[in-house]
Design an enzyme around this catalytic site. Structure first.
Site, PDB file in Angstrom:
ATOM      1  N   HIS A  69       0.797  -1.295   0.125  1.00 31.19           N
ATOM      2  CA  HIS A  69      -0.112   0.147   0.046  1.00 31.19           C
ATOM      3  C   HIS A  69       0.769   1.346   0.051  1.00 31.19           C
ATOM      4  O   HIS A  69       0.566   2.245  -0.754  1.00 31.19           O
ATOM      5  CB  HIS A  69      -0.930  -0.084   1.094  1.00 31.19           C
ATOM      6  CG  HIS A  69      -1.490   1.186   1.507  1.00 31.19           C
ATOM      7  ND1 HIS A  69      -1.439   2.123   2.648  1.00 31.19           N
ATOM      8  CD2 HIS A  69      -2.696   1.973   0.799  1.00 31.19           C
ATOM      9  CE1 HIS A  69      -2.289   3.175   2.622  1.00 31.19           C
ATOM     10  NE2 HIS A  69      -2.912   3.019   1.545  1.00 31.19           N
ATOM     11  N   GLU A  72       2.022   1.705  -3.346  1.00 30.42           N
ATOM     12  CA  GLU A  72       0.763   2.375  -4.245  1.00 30.42           C
ATOM     13  C   GLU A  72       0.941   4.021  -4.030  1.00 30.42           C
ATOM     14  O   GLU A  72       0.701   4.622  -5.126  1.00 30.42           O
ATOM     15  CB  GLU A  72      -0.358   1.965  -3.560  1.00 30.42           C
ATOM     16  CG  GLU A  72      -1.815   2.364  -4.486  1.00 30.42           C
ATOM     17  CD  GLU A  72      -2.652   2.652  -3.368  1.00 30.42           C
ATOM     18  OE1 GLU A  72      -3.101   3.987  -3.245  1.00 30.42           O
ATOM     19  OE2 GLU A  72      -3.394   1.892  -2.605  1.00 30.42           O
ATOM     20  N   HIS A  73       1.155   4.440  -2.898  1.00 34.09           N
ATOM     21  CA  HIS A  73       0.996   5.856  -2.669  1.00 34.09           C
ATOM     22  C   HIS A  73       2.457   6.540  -3.414  1.00 34.09           C
ATOM     23  O   HIS A  73       2.208   7.757  -3.993  1.00 34.09           O
ATOM     24  CB  HIS A  73       1.042   6.422  -1.216  1.00 34.09           C
ATOM     25  CG  HIS A  73       0.098   6.473  -0.320  1.00 34.09           C
ATOM     26  ND1 HIS A  73      -0.331   7.264   0.207  1.00 34.09           N
ATOM     27  CD2 HIS A  73      -0.935   5.415  -0.333  1.00 34.09           C
ATOM     28  CE1 HIS A  73      -1.756   7.063   0.670  1.00 34.09           C
ATOM     29  NE2 HIS A  73      -2.144   5.800   0.420  1.00 34.09           N
ATOM     30  N   GLU A 149      -3.434   8.002   7.441  1.00 32.06           N
ATOM     31  CA  GLU A 149      -4.328   7.238   6.891  1.00 32.06           C
ATOM     32  C   GLU A 149      -5.010   5.899   7.967  1.00 32.06           C
ATOM     33  O   GLU A 149      -6.045   5.670   8.208  1.00 32.06           O
ATOM     34  CB  GLU A 149      -4.085   6.566   5.620  1.00 32.06           C
ATOM     35  CG  GLU A 149      -5.081   5.828   4.765  1.00 32.06           C
ATOM     36  CD  GLU A 149      -4.838   5.606   3.777  1.00 32.06           C
ATOM     37  OE1 GLU A 149      -3.628   5.613   3.096  1.00 32.06           O
ATOM     38  OE2 GLU A 149      -5.491   4.579   2.861  1.00 32.06           O
TER      39      GLU A 149
END
Lengths: 445, 437
Positions: A69, A72-73, A149
């Site tokens: 993840h 992904e950022h 997040e």
């Protein structure tokens, strides 16, 4: 009806019953192994491009939870050709929108633009398939973003915390027990090298699926894809997905999470369940319909009738199953009791309703009604090209074939009452379950 | 896990959506009911969006939550069908009906197949005109509403919204949550629900849009079948209210790692000549995109948040500019300072020529992308009617965006944004900030 935050979302996902392959779908593979799917919808001059990598959080090395993840950022932080943040700026300058998402089994990137901008989108997306460049300071700032997040999605939400604990209990050995966002103490240590390493190992045309949906023809896509993605060499050292399996579960697992932020306590139950496999989707189809029968409808489902209407012990009762997964997944229930019903009482009522169902089987009218809705869902689904793109992308990223996707509605339609009962007996075994109580902190004292 | 979420629902940008090429017909039924239509025969179903203006702002004082509970019960039994019978009849047709209410409207979203359209419409008509409000259904759904209200008391966003409404709209129905309160909802009677039905479901406040596999003639017949026997008039609508927000900080303690910040002040009317300039300014300051100033300063440069955004909120009777973000408790003071600084910067300096051009390109390029299926088209068309736009608006909208000049945006920035008037509602355990007044 006032939905419960979070619960309603899950329900909405489940109701998206799969459609038949009435849609106009073409597929081919480039020489470097990139699989391409084109879904034509010429009603509006719009196109969506999605690239799905066959890698997700369940492919992370021990101690590196969250890296899929995090990467992904970081994929928005620039390449040898464009600077940090420029990817999204270019898409926006075209009036487009872009985003990305990560699951346990895949990582996907998409842009939605006017159809005549597709070529530029392919140029950008193919560029970052092989030429990502990362600056140390961007990596550290973005790590703060993913920590916020996690704060926002998980640590501020007792229901999310319970879900995380339940998965950890359900999967003793398999990485599905580790949260996609990562465990905080491991996220805090993730580095630029971790991200680059994960990128090098897993991002390559022969580990990806390109899905293009909208006002475009297969020939146009083939030409553009060949030009932009074609020159990227296939990875020669791509390791097959080596996933561990769960040991036999011999005893049920139970846990309780107490938190002062809980308003409505609830019982959550999960069971290990098989997923859709290539060429073998029958059990998953039966489980999909089982979930609909038991808890897919807030009024007429078995659990809604028993717990909300007849006994009036619950304000909400639902079942969830999503067979899209590489490895064994879960079949879930959530029951929110009425204020004068305790969690043990509502759990007992849930189990009694399940036991009764296992004895009597599905009501033929209920089953017929669900089949009708599945057939209609095909028609409604064709209204949403983005949704179709996601359906194909997810399935192919998880190892299913185009034929598996095409046959799925037919397989759902062919499910019999006997199939459903066999699947129910296979899965609904308390010894293979995890039960979670979410309760107010004071109740624990 | 999604990489970014727009922090605020952007139905505010008031979905002035529509592909420039889209061909909107206006249809008047034999009985005189009008609707907008996009005929699209490719897929054998129709989406229809129905709105009754008024919504929960019609709740009498002390009966807050009546319209919401009434709307939630429309599908829970009608005519000779109880809740179970109604749900079965609807699902046998594979039709979908969604009933909801907000502060300004009662909304019905329906989708039905061409093959059994008449039966679906008859069923929907039954729900609209003959809801039963059976006592067992009322108690069951009341229990669900109360569970939601109790959940809201432990939800930072709901807590912040409640405080914001109370400060912005004292004495007006907008001060209340449309779902009512834990005091009013338990006391609502079946008579209250029937009164709420009579107040809000009437032809004088009806807006309809349809998209899909239906001709203008068939839609006309459908309109009469659905609506002809509704009462002609409903209850009087509430009047306008000027937001009473003042500059300052309101802190509400709540446990957790983050503080939620909701901030805003008075806004701008949708039919104001400066609305397009304001839309561009809002995109530059607080659009959900990464190039927006607040996103750049607070997320991209400093990693303080997962997301931040602002909106031009337009209700039927009031307008506000509002933004939202969540940051770690320890970062709250820094975030408040940065937001105030950006507010003051756009107020005094406006935006640059480059920002103006980039935003025009984005807004005009994004416009045609909104037309993505029958469901979205019908929603877009009904919203256009609610805010008073003409059916040919999609053909002129981009020209209006492009006509905005740098002088316009500077003038409107000074008119719209007032850093000193910003009210922050902060829910959490913020460090270094305290309530002011």
């Amino acid at each position: 009806m006032k939905p419960f935050p979070g619960l309603a979302l899950i329900a909405a996902c489940l109701l998206a019953v799969p459609a038949q392959a009435a849609e106009n779908v073409t597929d081919f593979t480039l020489d470097n192994g990139l699989q391409v799917v084109v879904i034509e919808d010429h009603r509006a001059p719009v196109v969506v491009q999605m690239v799905w990598y066959r890698v997700g959080a369940a492919d992370e090395a021990p101690g590196k939870s969250g890296i899929a993840h995090f990467l992904e950022h970081l994929m928005f932080k620039g390449t040898d050709e464009i600077g940090p943040g420029e990817f999204s700026s270019i898409v926006e300058a075209q009036g487009g929108n872009d985003n990305a998402f990560t699951s346990w089994d895949y990582t996907a990137y998409f842009q939605r633009v006017a159809a005549d901008r597709l070529d530029l989108m392919m140029k950008l997306e193919s560029d970052r398939m092989s030429d990502l460049r990362l600056a140390e300071e961007d990596v550290l700032t973005e790590r703060d973003v993913i920590l916020e997040e996690r704060n926002q999605r998980t640590d501020s939400n007792p229901g999310a915390l319970l879900g995380e604990q339940m998965r950890a209990a359900q999967f003793l050995n398999h990485p599905y027990g580790i949260p996609i966002i990562g465990w905080r103490h491991e996220m805090e240590q993730l580095s630029k090298d971790d991200a680059k390493d994960f990128y090098r190992r897993h991002y390559a045309p022969n580990n990806a699926v390109l899905v293009v949906a909208g006002d475009v023809t297969p020939d146009q896509v083939r030409d553009m894809a060949q030009r932009h993605y074609g020159p990227i060499p296939a990875a020669t050292d791509l390791a097959p997905r080596a996933r561990v399996t769960e040991p036999p579960q011999l005893s049920e697992r139970r846990l309780t999470l107490s938190d002062p932020r809980v308003s409505e306590p609830y019982v959550s139950r999960s069971y290990l369940a098989p997923e859709r496999d290539p060429g073998d989707q029958k059990t998953a189809a039966a489980l999909t319909i089982l979930a609909e029968l038991l808890g897919g409808n807030g009024t007429t489902s078995v659990l809604a009738r028993a717990l909300q209407f007849d006994q009036q012990k619950a304000v909400y009762a639902a079942a969830f199953y999503d067979g899209s997964s590489v490895d064994d997944t879960t079949f879930n229930f959530v029951v929110v009791p009425t204020p004068d019903t305790t969690l043990p009482q509502v759990e007992e009522a849930l189990d009694a309703a399940l036991t009764a169902f296992l004895e009597t089987g599905p009501d033929p009218e209920d089953l017929a009604r669900i089949k009708t809705q599945i057939r209609a869902a095909d028609i409604y689904a064709r209204d949403d090209a983005d949704g179709l793109a996601r359906r194909y992308g997810e399935a192919l990223a998880n190892g299913l074939t185009i034929d598996d996707v095409r046959q799925w509605p037919e397989i759902l339609g062919a499910v019999t009452a006997d199939d459903i009962m066999a699947a129910a007996r296979l899965v609904l075994d308390r010894r293979k379950s995890v039960t979670g109580y979410l309760q107010r902190e004071e109740a624990a004292q | 896990m999604i990489r970014h979420l727009s922090a605020i629902a952007c139905f505010l940008l008031l979905a002035l959506p529509a592909r420039a090429a889209v061909d909107i017909q206006t249809v008047t039924s034999p009985g005189g009911i009008t609707a907008w239509l996009v005929q699209e025969e490719n897929i054998p179903f129709t989406a229809i969006e129905i709105r009754f203006r008024g919504g929960s702002s019609l709740d009498p004082v002390g009966k807050e939550g009546a319209v919401n509970l009434m709307t939630a019960l429309i599908e829970e039994g009608a005519g000779d069908l109880d809740a179970q019978g109604f749900a079965r009849a609807r699902d046998d047709l594979a039709a979908s009906f969604r009933f909801s209410s907000d502060i300004d409207t009662v909304a019905i979203s329906a989708q039905f197949l061409t093959e059994n359209r008449d039966q679906a419409i008859d069923l929907l008509h039954l729900a609209l005109t003959e809801p039963r409000f059976d006592p067992d259904a009322v108690e069951r759904v009341r229990g669900q509403v109360l569970a939601g209200l109790r959940s809201d008391e432990k939800d930072p966003a709901s807590i912040a919204n409640r405080l914001f409404r109370q400060q912005a709209f004292p004495g007006h129905p907008y001060a209340h949550d449309g779902s009512g309160t834990l005091e009013t909802v338990p006391a609502l009677t079946v008579e209250d629900l029937r009164a709420a039905h009579a107040a809000s479901i009437a032809r004088d406040r009806l807006f309809v849009a349809a998209s899909g596999d239906i001709s203008a003639q068939d839609l006309g017949l459908l309109l009469d079948r659905l609506f002809a026997d509704l009462p002609a008039t409903g209850a009087a609508l509430p009047g306008r209210v000027e937001p009473a927000l003042t500059g300052g900080i309101t802190v509400q303690e709540f446990p957790g790692p983050q503080s939620l910040l909701l901030f805003g002040h008075s806004g701008i009317k949708r039919d104001d000549p400066d609305f397009f300039a304001a839309t561009i300014l809002n995109e530059v300051l607080g659009g959900g995109r990464f190039s927006a100033r607040l996103m750049t300063e607070i997320r991209e440069k400093r990693g303080l948040t997962y997301g931040i955004g602002t909106s031009l909120m337009g209700y039927d009777n009031a307008e506000v500019v509002v933004g939202q973000t969540r940051v770690a408790n320890a970062s709250t003071a820094e975030a408040v300072d940065l937001i105030r600084k950006e507010w003051a910067r756009i107020e005094t300096e406006g935006i640059t020529e480059a920002e103006l051009q980039a935003t025009k390109t984005y807004l005009t390029g994004a416009y045609p992308l909104r037309f993505d299926g029958n469901g979205p088209l019908a929603t877009i068309m009904v919203n256009m009617q609610l805010i008073g736009l003409p059916p040919d608006y999609p053909k002129t909208r981009n020209d209006k965006v492009n006509a905005v000049t740098i002088e316009d945006v500077r003038r409107v920035a000074a008119r719209l944004y007032h850093a000193d008037d910003l009210r922050f509602i902060i829910v959490g355990q913020p460090e270094g900030v305290a309530s002011t007044n």
